[in-house]
Scaffold this motif. Structure first.
Motif, short mmCIF file in Angstrom:
data_model
loop_
_atom_site.label_atom_id
_atom_site.label_comp_id
_atom_site.label_asym_id
_atom_site.label_seq_id
_atom_site.Cartn_x
_atom_site.Cartn_y
_atom_site.Cartn_z
N GLU A 193 0.83 -1.20 0.00
CA GLU A 193 0.00 0.00 0.00
C GLU A 193 0.87 1.25 0.00
O GLU A 193 0.58 2.21 -0.75
CB GLU A 193 -0.93 0.00 1.21
N SER A 196 2.74 1.66 -3.37
CA SER A 196 1.84 2.05 -4.47
C SER A 196 1.62 3.56 -4.52
O SER A 196 1.17 4.09 -5.54
CB SER A 196 0.50 1.33 -4.33
N THR A 197 1.94 4.26 -3.44
CA THR A 197 1.76 5.72 -3.40
C THR A 197 3.03 6.46 -3.82
O THR A 197 3.01 7.68 -3.97
CB THR A 197 1.37 6.19 -1.99
#
Length: 283
Positions: A193, A196-197
């Motif tokens: 997560e 992915s940013t």
């Protein structure tokens, strides 16, 4: 006799030469999977199913990227040299005639994997070979983005540089494979997560340029401490080294994932990815 010496050297290599370790490889392939087109996702799923006869059988894509590091020690020992490129200690640029002709290096492994993935399948053998090529490509793209997988021949990409990582015995290669990731708390799938940013600007170029990036980072970051001194056995590394290299680690993980996804998307779309020929391809 030269072949015997080479085999002995390979046998003596430490087991820490898994680029990024298991967590890093799974993070790269797991992140790449989220960036596949629907066509590429379908292709990958089909190839994973086609790999039922390979060791470990059908596994998720992230886990399939560990397969090549397993079989290089067992059923496919001929692929051992496909996981690194060794260069002279004073080299700042790759020379494939010099660095990849005596033994097959990662460049040859990537070349073969791309060739087989982009080829039509004809018969059970070709289907299994293409399924294996997917697993190889996922591993090799990860390998080539770990700077010390394009490292000095004399120290086996940092494996022979014995140091302290905080208070723990380690070697320089292992610090890049898994010690920094472990200290940073990066785990699959928990860290996906966050990764992915992360936005990374890809400088582009060919696959050959990606290898050159790693060699440059090996010289400017991996092999030197924060005072720009060459790291030697007996040195102690910790917070300063980690803080300087953490952004590099993150960038290389994300770039590897982006590039792996891009290659697979191109293949699924029927395009031939840009690659390069180091040695003649053989079946």
């Amino acid at each position: 006799m030269p072949h015997l010496v080479l085999l002995l050297l390979v046998a003596l290599l430490p087991s820490t030469s898994f680029a990024w370790g298991w967590e890093g490889h799974k993070l790269i392939c797991g992140l790449a999977e989220t960036r596949l087109t629907p066509e590429a996702k379908a292709m990958v799923n089909r190839l994973l199913e086609d790999g039922a006869d390979l060791k470990e059988g059908v596994v998720p894509f992230a886990e399939s990227c560990l397969w090549a590091d397993d079989v290089k020690y067992s059923t496919r020992k001929d692929t051992y040299e496909h996981h690194f490129i060794n260069v002279p200690d004073d080299a700042w640029e790759l020379d494939y005639d010099r660095d990849c002709t005596a033994i097959h290096c990662t460049a040859v492994g990537v070349q073969q994997a791309l060739h087989y993935l982009a080829s039509d399948t004809d018969g059970d053998r070709a289907v299994t070979r293409r399924a294996a090529a997917l697993r190889y490509l996922g591993d090799y793209i990860g390998d080539m983005h770990q700077p010390l997988h394009v490292g000095n021949a004399s120290d086996w990409g940092g494996n022979r540089i014995r140091v302290k990582w905080y208070l723990k015995d380690a070697n320089l290669h292992g610090i890049w494979d898994y010690e920094m990731l472990d200290t940073m708390g990066y785990k699959y799938p928990d860290t996906l997560e966050f990764l992915s940013t992360v936005e990374v600007k890809d400088p582009g170029g060919s696959v050959a340029d990606w290898f050159q990036e790693s060699l440059t980072l090996a010289r400017t970051h991996a092999y030197v401490d924060t005072r720009n001194r060459i790291i030697k056995s007996g040195d102690q590394l910790g917070n300063a080294y980690l803080n300087r290299n953490k952004p590099v680690v993150i960038e290389r993980l994300v770039l590897a994932a982006d590039r792996l996804a891009s290659l697979l998307n191109q293949i699924a779309a029927g395009e031939k990815p840009r690659a390069f020929r180091i040695a003649p391809l053989t079946d």
